[in-house]
Motif scaffolding. Structure first.
Motif, short mmCIF file in Angstrom:
data_model
loop_
_atom_site.label_atom_id
_atom_site.label_comp_id
_atom_site.label_asym_id
_atom_site.label_seq_id
_atom_site.Cartn_x
_atom_site.Cartn_y
_atom_site.Cartn_z
N THR A 23 0.83 -1.21 0.00
CA THR A 23 0.00 0.00 0.00
C THR A 23 0.86 1.25 0.00
N GLN A 24 1.94 1.26 0.76
CA GLN A 24 2.77 2.45 0.84
C GLN A 24 3.48 2.75 -0.48
N ILE A 25 3.88 1.70 -1.19
CA ILE A 25 4.46 1.91 -2.53
C ILE A 25 3.43 2.52 -3.46
N ALA A 26 2.21 1.96 -3.44
CA ALA A 26 1.14 2.46 -4.30
C ALA A 26 0.77 3.89 -3.91
N MET A 27 0.72 4.17 -2.62
CA MET A 27 0.32 5.50 -2.15
C MET A 27 1.34 6.56 -2.58
N PHE A 28 2.61 6.22 -2.55
CA PHE A 28 3.62 7.20 -2.98
C PHE A 28 3.38 7.61 -4.43
N PHE A 29 3.17 6.64 -5.31
CA PHE A 29 2.98 6.97 -6.72
C PHE A 29 1.68 7.75 -6.95
N VAL A 30 0.63 7.41 -6.23
CA VAL A 30 -0.65 8.12 -6.41
C VAL A 30 -0.51 9.58 -5.98
N VAL A 31 0.18 9.81 -4.85
CA VAL A 31 0.41 11.18 -4.41
C VAL A 31 1.32 11.91 -5.39
N TYR A 32 2.33 11.22 -5.90
CA TYR A 32 3.26 11.81 -6.87
C TYR A 32 2.52 12.23 -8.15
N TRP A 33 1.56 11.41 -8.58
CA TRP A 33 0.79 11.74 -9.78
C TRP A 33 -0.28 12.79 -9.54
N GLY A 34 -0.54 13.10 -8.27
CA GLY A 34 -1.47 14.18 -7.96
C GLY A 34 -2.92 13.76 -7.80
N PHE A 35 -3.19 12.48 -7.67
CA PHE A 35 -4.57 12.04 -7.47
C PHE A 35 -4.95 12.16 -5.99
N GLY A 36 -6.23 12.27 -5.74
CA GLY A 36 -6.70 12.39 -4.37
C GLY A 36 -8.15 11.98 -4.24
N GLY A 37 -8.68 12.11 -3.03
CA GLY A 37 -10.07 11.78 -2.78
C GLY A 37 -10.36 10.30 -2.97
N LEU A 38 -11.63 10.02 -3.22
CA LEU A 38 -12.03 8.63 -3.41
C LEU A 38 -11.42 8.05 -4.68
N GLU A 39 -11.23 8.89 -5.70
CA GLU A 39 -10.59 8.43 -6.94
C GLU A 39 -9.16 7.97 -6.66
N GLY A 40 -8.43 8.76 -5.88
CA GLY A 40 -7.07 8.39 -5.53
C GLY A 40 -7.01 7.14 -4.67
N THR A 41 -7.99 6.99 -3.77
CA THR A 41 -8.05 5.79 -2.92
C THR A 41 -8.24 4.54 -3.76
N LEU A 42 -9.17 4.61 -4.71
CA LEU A 42 -9.42 3.46 -5.58
C LEU A 42 -8.18 3.13 -6.42
N THR A 71 8.73 12.08 5.60
CA THR A 71 7.30 12.24 5.85
C THR A 71 6.62 12.86 4.65
N ILE A 72 5.47 12.29 4.29
CA ILE A 72 4.67 12.81 3.18
C ILE A 72 3.32 13.25 3.74
N ASP A 73 2.99 14.52 3.52
CA ASP A 73 1.71 15.05 3.98
C ASP A 73 0.62 14.67 2.97
N LEU A 74 -0.41 14.01 3.45
CA LEU A 74 -1.49 13.55 2.57
C LEU A 74 -2.61 14.57 2.44
N THR A 75 -2.48 15.73 3.10
CA THR A 75 -3.50 16.77 3.00
C THR A 75 -3.66 17.22 1.56
N GLY A 76 -4.89 17.27 1.11
CA GLY A 76 -5.16 17.66 -0.27
C GLY A 76 -5.14 16.51 -1.24
N ASN A 77 -4.71 15.36 -0.78
CA ASN A 77 -4.69 14.16 -1.64
C ASN A 77 -5.57 13.05 -1.05
N LEU A 78 -5.02 12.33 -0.08
CA LEU A 78 -5.70 11.14 0.42
C LEU A 78 -6.13 11.25 1.88
#
Length: 501
Positions: A80-99, A172-179
């Motif tokens: 999950t942490q590997i996937a989360m890094f790339f999703v935050v890097y690509w700029g996705f967020g919200g429920l779309e980013g979670t999926l 540390t990666i701040d998830l505010t505005g993303n996930l």
């Protein structure tokens, strides 16, 4: 055989649940000593239950399959942490980013679980040790990936995520505005809408299959669709929409709905199994006791202090829906062929093999399921925390989840949904109030920190020691009962030699 009297039953129950009772008393004492307001304790505990319970429930399937406590769930968190890094890097967020995180993490966790299951098949009887070492090994590879591969081999430029030198990910990666709160902020209305569209899609598939004469439509199909449409229609009523549109509901409403749902289920069981099916095995007294307890608990909500506390605490909806869904999954899998095979493997691999069950395959499947569920649990945890500790978020997940499960009264051989939930409540209540209790008693909150870490490791060590002792005693008893010349008698004698010496 003489039937045990109520006193003997109570004594046996106390002995079987001694760990849970001990921790309950410790929690009560810590709350009193810490002088923490009850609403604060309740709010903190419900937040932690929503955050951690899914991961603890992910441990149950390997226990069912006889693989013990899965220390290897760390690899699911890493996925999950590997996937989360790339999703935050690509700029996705919200429920779309979670999926998107889940879409990447799920196959990755399944692959990790497959490899872990293969490893465990080569180390039967030592799965917990293998899982612990596997977690450390996976952590080393993960550190290499995040510190060297990202930026060093895979070029990435993002000052928010990448270390200034251009190689490696920040601590540390701040998830505010993303996930951050991406799952917590899903409302009841969103769930009802999603449920309706899912039922429409399922019904369309069934209609197509019925047209191809590969499925016969039933009345229940239309009932489910009609119920989903009714709930969806409620989302358009202004007064209802305002209520179910909230992302967090007062705990009072949650308790009321839960007790009402439980009462309706018990009434359905009584009517269906006792009055219609005439099931002689159905325990009417137990069902009536459950209804009475639900009524008493609902009555307690009218006490001013209880009502005030329940109104102050607000809980996220979707995490608790997911927890309930996983509890149902853990329960219903026992009714499937796969679940029965897992139970058989867990009870005796020899019997399972003789029955034609592919033991190694079942164990691999159990490991895959547990790892994928752990990956999903880590997603729930991190989005609630709101920050992603790149190199430390996964390190203690196995120990803390296993400690919580054991605190609830589970063992290496047996674990249930109830034990997992009780364990999470007790374990995290202690985590919540221990620092303040340490400050009140010793004027040093760090004492409380040391105590709760000692508790988490101590309960694991005690459980494993008891498991090893029970295995030796069981093997010795089997050996002594075996006829002369049986190899099991020799095994029992060898086990007894070190202790006799």
């Amino acid at each position: 055989m003489k039937k045990a009297n109520p006193v003997q039953k109570l004594g046996r129950w106390i002995f079987d649940n001694k760990v849970m009772i001990f921790f309950a008393l410790v929690c009560i004492g810590a709350i009193v000593v810490s002088k923490t307001p009850i609403p604060t304790v309740v709010d903190g505990v419900f937040t932690r239950v929503a955050r951690n319970t899914f991961t603890v429930l992910a441990l149950l399937i390997p226990v069912l399959a006889g693989m013990g406590l899965n220390f290897g769930i760390v690899i699911g968190a890493i996925a999950t942490q590997i996937a989360m890094f790339f999703v935050v890097y690509w700029g996705f967020g919200g429920l779309e980013g979670t999926l998107l995180v889940l879409a990447i993490a799920t196959p990755l966790a399944a692959f990790f679980g497959f490899l872990g299951g293969k490893l465990f098949n080569q180390m039967k009887g030592a799965e917990m040790i293998a899982g612990l070492i596997l977690g450390y090994f996976a952590d080393g590879l993960y550190q290499l990936w995040m510190l060297v591969i990202i930026g060093g081999v895979i070029p990435m430029k993002n000052p928010r995520l990448i270390i200034d030198g251009g190689i490696g990910v920040k601590n540390t990666i701040d998830l505010t505005g993303n996930l951050k709160y991406a799952i917590d902020d899903v409302s009841v209305m969103n769930l009802l809408q999603l449920f309706f569209f899912i039922m429409v899609a399922i019904t369309l598939v069934k209609l197509i299959m019925a047209a191809a004469k590969r499925y016969k439509l039933r009345v229940s199909d239309w009932v489910w669709l009609g119920g989903a449409a009714l709930f969806y229609g409620l989302t358009f009523i202004p007064s209802v929409k305002d209520f179910i549109g909230a992302t967090r509901l007062p705990l009072l409403e949650g308790v009321t709905f839960t007790l009402a749902g439980y009462a309706i289920w018990q009434l359905y069981q009584i009517v269906s199994k006792k009055l219609i099916q005439k099931d002689q095995k159905f325990k009417l007294g137990k069902a009536l006791l459950g209804l009475a307890m639900a009524g008493v608990l609902y009555g307690l909500t009218y006490l001013p202090e209880v009502e005030r506390t329940l109104m102050l605490v607000r809980v996220p909806v979707l995490p608790y829906v997911l927890i309930a869904g996983l509890c149902l999954f853990n329960q219903k899998i026992l009714d499937t062929r796969l679940g029965q095979n897992m139970r058989t493997v867990g009870q005796s691999q020899g019997v399972a093999t003789a029955s034609g069950i592919n033991v190694d395959q079942i164990r691999v499947i159990a490991m895959i399921i547990s790892t994928v569920l752990a990956a999903w649990g880590q997603m729930i945890y991190l989005q609630n925390i709101g920050t992603f500790s790149t190199y430390g978020a996964h390190t203690q997940i196995g120990q803390f989840a296993i400690a919580a499960l054991l605190v609830g009264g589970a063992s290496v051989q047996k674990a249930t949904n109830r034990q997992a939930i009780i364990g999470v409540i007790l374990f995290h209540t202690l985590f919540l109030v221990a620092p303040q209790a340490g400050k009140e008693l010793f004027n040093n909150p760090q004492i409380g920190e040391y105590f709760r870490v000692f508790v988490s490791y101590g309960v694991i060590a005690l459980s494993l020691a008891m498991h090893a002792w029970k295995r030796v005693e069981k093997k010795r008893a089997v050996g002594q009962a075996a006829p002369p010349g049986d190899p099991r008698r020799e095994d029992a004698r060898k086990d007894a030699e070190p202790q006799a010496a």
